[in-house]
Write an enzyme that holds these catalytic residues in place. Structure first.
Site, mmCIF file in Angstrom:
data_model
loop_
_atom_site.group_PDB
_atom_site.id
_atom_site.type_symbol
_atom_site.label_atom_id
_atom_site.label_comp_id
_atom_site.label_asym_id
_atom_site.label_seq_id
_atom_site.Cartn_x
_atom_site.Cartn_y
_atom_site.Cartn_z
ATOM 1 C CB CYS A 146 -0.918 -0.112 1.167
ATOM 2 S SG CYS A 146 -1.934 -1.161 1.361
HETATM 3 C C1 BEZ Z 1 0.733 -4.608 1.966
HETATM 4 O O1 BEZ Z 1 -0.092 -3.475 1.521
HETATM 5 O O2 BEZ Z 1 1.895 -4.730 1.715
HETATM 6 C C2 BEZ Z 1 -0.135 -5.715 2.429
HETATM 7 C C3 BEZ Z 1 -1.249 -5.352 3.063
HETATM 8 C C4 BEZ Z 1 -2.071 -6.465 3.759
HETATM 9 C C5 BEZ Z 1 -1.663 -7.871 3.434
HETATM 10 C C6 BEZ Z 1 -0.489 -8.199 2.737
HETATM 11 C C7 BEZ Z 1 0.147 -6.769 2.141
#
Ligand code: BEZ
Length: 212
Positions: free
Chosen positions: A45
C-alpha cells in the site's frame, strides 16, 4: 449486494485527510477513482499511494479526481503519510478516507470475508460524471495494482463514452480503434468519412477520433 457496471456509485459522507466530504458532491462534474487499501503501515500500500500521488497530474489532465480508503482512521492515515513521503519521495496529494467502522467498505463490498474478515481487498471503482460505475477491479492484498493501466483504461472509457468506437487489446491513446458493431456501414460513413479498414464485416478498424 455487489456493485455492478452501470450502477450509480453509492453516495456517502466520510472524514478524509482533507476534511469531511459527501462523495457525490466532492466528485462534482469530474470523473472519479475510488480505491481501497487493506491497511495503513503496510508495504505494498505504501508503494501504491506514493505512485498514485506521483502520477496525479495524469489523472488531473483527464478530469479525474482520485480518493483512497482504508479501514483505519484519518489520524492513522496522516501518520502513515509521513512514512510514504519519506520512503517514496512523494507526498500524498489526494484525500484518504478514514473508515474504521467500515461503513464505506461495506457499502462498496470491499471486504471479502473468504480473503480476510477485517481488511479491505484492493478495490478500484472508476466513476463517470453521471455518477455511474464505469469499471471495477479487485486485486488481492499481496498484489500491487498497475496504475499506468488504470490511466490507459480511463483513456478508453473517456473515448468510448463519446464516440461510437471500442478499443482493441492493449490499445493505447492515439492508436487505431474499432467501430462498434451496432453502427451500420451507412451511419459509419457519416461519422468516419475518411473510411476504415474492413478486416471482417464485424471488425472495422479506424483511426482514433478525438475524444470530444
Ligand atoms: C501490503 O500492503 O503490503 C499488504 C497488506 C495486507 C496484506 C498483505 C500485504
Amino acid at each position: 449486494m455487489a456493485i455492478r457496471l452501470g450502477d450509480i456509485a453509492p453516495d456517502f459522507s466520510a472524514p478524509t485527510t482533507q476534511g469531511d466530504i459527501r462523495f457525490h458532491e466532492w466528485l462534482g462534474d469530474s470523473w472519479g477513482v475510488l480505491f481501497s487499501h487493506p491497511k495503513d503501515f503496510t508495504p505494498v500500500c505504501t508503494t501504491e499511494l506514493g505512485y498514485v500521488a506521483r502520477i496525479k497530474p495524469e489523472f488531473e489532465k483527464r478530469n479525474v479526481k482520485v480518493i483512497g480508503l482504508s479501514v483505519d482512521s484519518v489520524e492513522s492515515h496522516m501518520k502513515w503519510e509521513k512514512d510514504i513521503e519519506e520512503t517514496q519521495g512523494q507526498a500524498v496529494n489526494f484525500p484518504m478516507i478514514g473508515d474504521p467502522e467500515r461503513k464505506v467498505a461495506t457499502l462498496y463490498d470491499m471486504i471479502h470475508p473468504n480473503a480476510s474478515d477485517t481488511l479491505t481487498v484492493r478495490s478500484v471503482f472508476v466513476i463517470g460524471p453521471d455518477k455511474r460505475v464505469k469499471l471495477s477491479l479487485t486485486y488481492p492484498a499481496s498484489t500491487g495494482r498497475n496504475f499506468d493501466e488504470l490511466v490507459r483504461v480511463i483513456d478508453s472509457l473517456q473515448l468510448t463514452a463519446y464516440q461510437k468506437v471500442a478499443t482493441p487489446a492493449n490499445w493505447k491513446d492515439g492508436e487505431d480503434v474499432i467501430i462498434v458493431p451496432s453502427l451500420s456501414n451507412d451511419d459509419a460513413k457519416k461519422l468516419f468519412p475518411g473510411g476504415w479498414d474492413e478486416k471482417k464485416s464485424y471488425l472495422r478498424v479506424v483511426k482514433q477520433p478525438s475524444r470530444g
